[in-house]
Design an enzyme around this catalytic site. Sequence first.
Site, mmCIF file in Angstrom:
data_model
loop_
_atom_site.group_PDB
_atom_site.id
_atom_site.type_symbol
_atom_site.label_atom_id
_atom_site.label_comp_id
_atom_site.label_asym_id
_atom_site.label_seq_id
_atom_site.Cartn_x
_atom_site.Cartn_y
_atom_site.Cartn_z
ATOM 1 N N ASP A 37 16.015 14.615 29.275
ATOM 2 C CA ASP A 37 17.183 15.433 28.943
ATOM 3 C C ASP A 37 17.765 15.178 27.555
ATOM 4 O OD1 ASP A 37 17.028 16.754 31.295
ATOM 5 O OD2 ASP A 37 18.681 15.693 32.291
ATOM 6 N N HIS A 230 6.088 -1.171 5.812
ATOM 7 C CA HIS A 230 6.883 -0.217 6.605
ATOM 8 C C HIS A 230 7.790 -0.927 7.610
ATOM 9 C CE1 HIS A 230 4.070 3.403 5.681
ATOM 10 N NE2 HIS A 230 4.895 3.122 4.691
ATOM 11 N N ASP A 247 14.750 0.266 0.856
ATOM 12 C CA ASP A 247 14.099 1.542 0.561
ATOM 13 C C ASP A 247 14.789 2.567 1.443
ATOM 14 O OD1 ASP A 247 12.486 3.706 0.133
ATOM 15 O OD2 ASP A 247 10.595 2.649 0.451
ATOM 16 N N ASP A 258 14.286 9.340 -2.474
ATOM 17 C CA ASP A 258 13.474 8.197 -2.019
ATOM 18 C C ASP A 258 13.617 7.087 -3.060
ATOM 19 O OD1 ASP A 258 11.596 6.489 -0.981
ATOM 20 O OD2 ASP A 258 9.874 7.784 -1.373
ATOM 21 N N HIS A 337 -0.387 -0.511 -2.531
ATOM 22 C CA HIS A 337 -0.094 0.927 -2.351
ATOM 23 C C HIS A 337 -0.161 1.703 -3.661
ATOM 24 C CE1 HIS A 337 3.963 0.273 -3.926
ATOM 25 N NE2 HIS A 337 4.118 -0.723 -3.068
ATOM 26 N N HIS A 341 4.373 9.445 -5.241
ATOM 27 C CA HIS A 341 3.963 10.638 -4.488
ATOM 28 C C HIS A 341 4.895 11.790 -4.845
ATOM 29 C CE1 HIS A 341 7.441 9.613 -1.964
ATOM 30 N NE2 HIS A 341 7.000 8.367 -2.039
ATOM 31 N N HIS A 348 7.317 12.583 1.435
ATOM 32 C CA HIS A 348 5.961 12.637 0.878
ATOM 33 C C HIS A 348 5.614 14.119 0.893
ATOM 34 C CE1 HIS A 348 4.785 8.206 1.985
ATOM 35 N NE2 HIS A 348 5.863 8.281 1.250
ATOM 36 N N GLU A 372 6.955 3.881 -7.994
ATOM 37 C CA GLU A 372 7.393 2.784 -7.127
ATOM 38 C C GLU A 372 6.425 1.596 -7.108
ATOM 39 O OE1 GLU A 372 7.063 3.772 -2.859
ATOM 40 O OE2 GLU A 372 6.802 5.845 -3.478
ATOM 41 N N TYR A 376 4.066 -8.016 -3.398
ATOM 42 C CA TYR A 376 4.425 -8.547 -2.083
ATOM 43 C C TYR A 376 3.674 -9.850 -1.856
ATOM 44 C CZ TYR A 376 5.592 -3.643 -2.133
ATOM 45 O OH TYR A 376 6.072 -2.414 -2.519
ATOM 46 N N ARG A 394 10.037 -4.157 -4.629
ATOM 47 C CA ARG A 394 9.616 -2.810 -5.049
ATOM 48 C C ARG A 394 10.793 -2.181 -5.767
ATOM 49 N NH1 ARG A 394 7.760 -1.248 -0.681
ATOM 50 N NH2 ARG A 394 9.374 0.026 0.311
ATOM 51 N N GLU A 396 11.888 1.713 -7.036
ATOM 52 C CA GLU A 396 11.439 3.114 -6.891
ATOM 53 C C GLU A 396 12.499 4.080 -7.398
ATOM 54 O OE1 GLU A 396 10.835 4.313 -2.776
ATOM 55 O OE2 GLU A 396 9.553 5.963 -3.427
HETATM 56 N N1 GLY Z 1 10.104 5.491 1.533
HETATM 57 C C1 GLY Z 1 8.757 5.853 1.618
HETATM 58 C C2 GLY Z 1 8.082 5.690 0.355
HETATM 59 O O1 GLY Z 1 8.578 5.039 -0.530
HETATM 60 O O2 GLY Z 1 7.065 6.266 0.122
HETATM 61 MN MN MN Z 2 8.268 6.634 -2.012
HETATM 62 MN MN MN Z 3 10.631 4.720 -0.677
#
Ligand code: GLY
Ligand code: MN
Ligand code: MN
Length: 426
Positions: A37, A230, A247, A258, A337, A341, A348, A372, A376, A394, A396
Amino acid sequence: MITENEYKKRRDTLAKKLYSGSVGVMFSATCKSRSNDTEYPYRQNSDFYYLTGFKEDNATLVFVKEKNSVKTVLFLQKKDEQLELWSGKRLGVKEAKKRFLVDEIYTTDDFKKSIKEYLANKKYLYSDLDSKDKRVKKVLKMAKSIKTFANIVLHVQKMRLIKSASEIDIINKAVAITTAAHHRAMHSKKIGKHEFELQAEIEYEFKKNGAYSDAYTSIVASGNSANTLHYTDNNNIMIDGELVLIDAGCEYEYYASDITRTIPANGMFTQAQKELYSVILNTQLKVIEMIKPGVKRSDLQAKAEVLLTKGMVKLGILKGDYKELIKNKKHKKYYPHGIGHWMGLDVHDTAPYLDDKKKEIPLKKGMVLTIEPGLYIDKDDKNVPKEYRGIGIRIEDDILVTQNGYKNLSYGIAKTVEEIENKSKL
Ligand code: GLY
Ligand code: MN
Ligand code: MN
């Protein structure tokens, strides 16, 4: 604000790409059950939204293209007093006719009969062919005479790559709200509090400013948790001397921001944190400086890999010649990474990275992308000097490609060691 004229222009542009003798069908998103529900908050499908600006579920946009004409038809939920009592107001056909610049509007109940008529004698059917939506499957079944099926969203997603002035205005607004949220996080007392308490402050700032949602689940990762890319548990206690990687970006009127900042829990960076931070900051600034039309994302990626690897050699994190290290992918252990993007209606953004010939699409005016870089270093990594272990950083930002270069849309968020330390002072 995006006007009805702009939505119409987008539909006209898409219609021009469709073959004569075709039908194009795009469905709204469906509601998703969360548990008994209860449902997840409804969010419109980004491609459907891009073409209509319509936020209701149970809607369908149809293009009917004949040899010399195109008709656009919108099907939407009919007014229903009883259901609206539970789930909120519906626009209904009468009001929709005043608002949307489509050719015809009917209720969803009429869809089945109408689509049969539209499909008769057509050669092509466009829809979201990769979707698992049952409605797509049903339409495909009904299209008995159709010989050629094509994916309509690929066309839409290509259009989404270049942002209009009004889209950029909205992204700017999203970034402004996210700026306030990150500055709030810098100001806030962190030591001894849970990461989710800081997350709550960030998201309070989003909502207070009219961004009802985050663009993705916020990451508030203190200490070694920042090394989980993540990490969204956000349930550790922030400790004196640790860094906190945040982030977090709001979604405003369907457009994402982002942003990542990595800040000291106590407001002041240690010497080792500063050393590592400056490698990533220097990389980020140099990569952003490269941005202009014609440059490729792979050029940005390569530059980031060189600068981060050189920086790691300088700090004794990696040993050897940086070119050899990159050739042997040794840097990937600490920088696993990509450099960034596309960003837009999706964080994304689903816009393509390759053209029809599978060649990389170079940057063009009006594209928006993130930059970004990060490093790490796990707390138990014995190959790394002790002082850098357990640190994940990071940085970004969201960048608009302009005629001759770029504009950093998130330039206003404290980023240098000095700026962050100043913002952190209570
Ligand atoms: N927050 C997701 C990324 O940085 O791609
Ligand atoms: Mn990002
Ligand atoms: Mn991000």
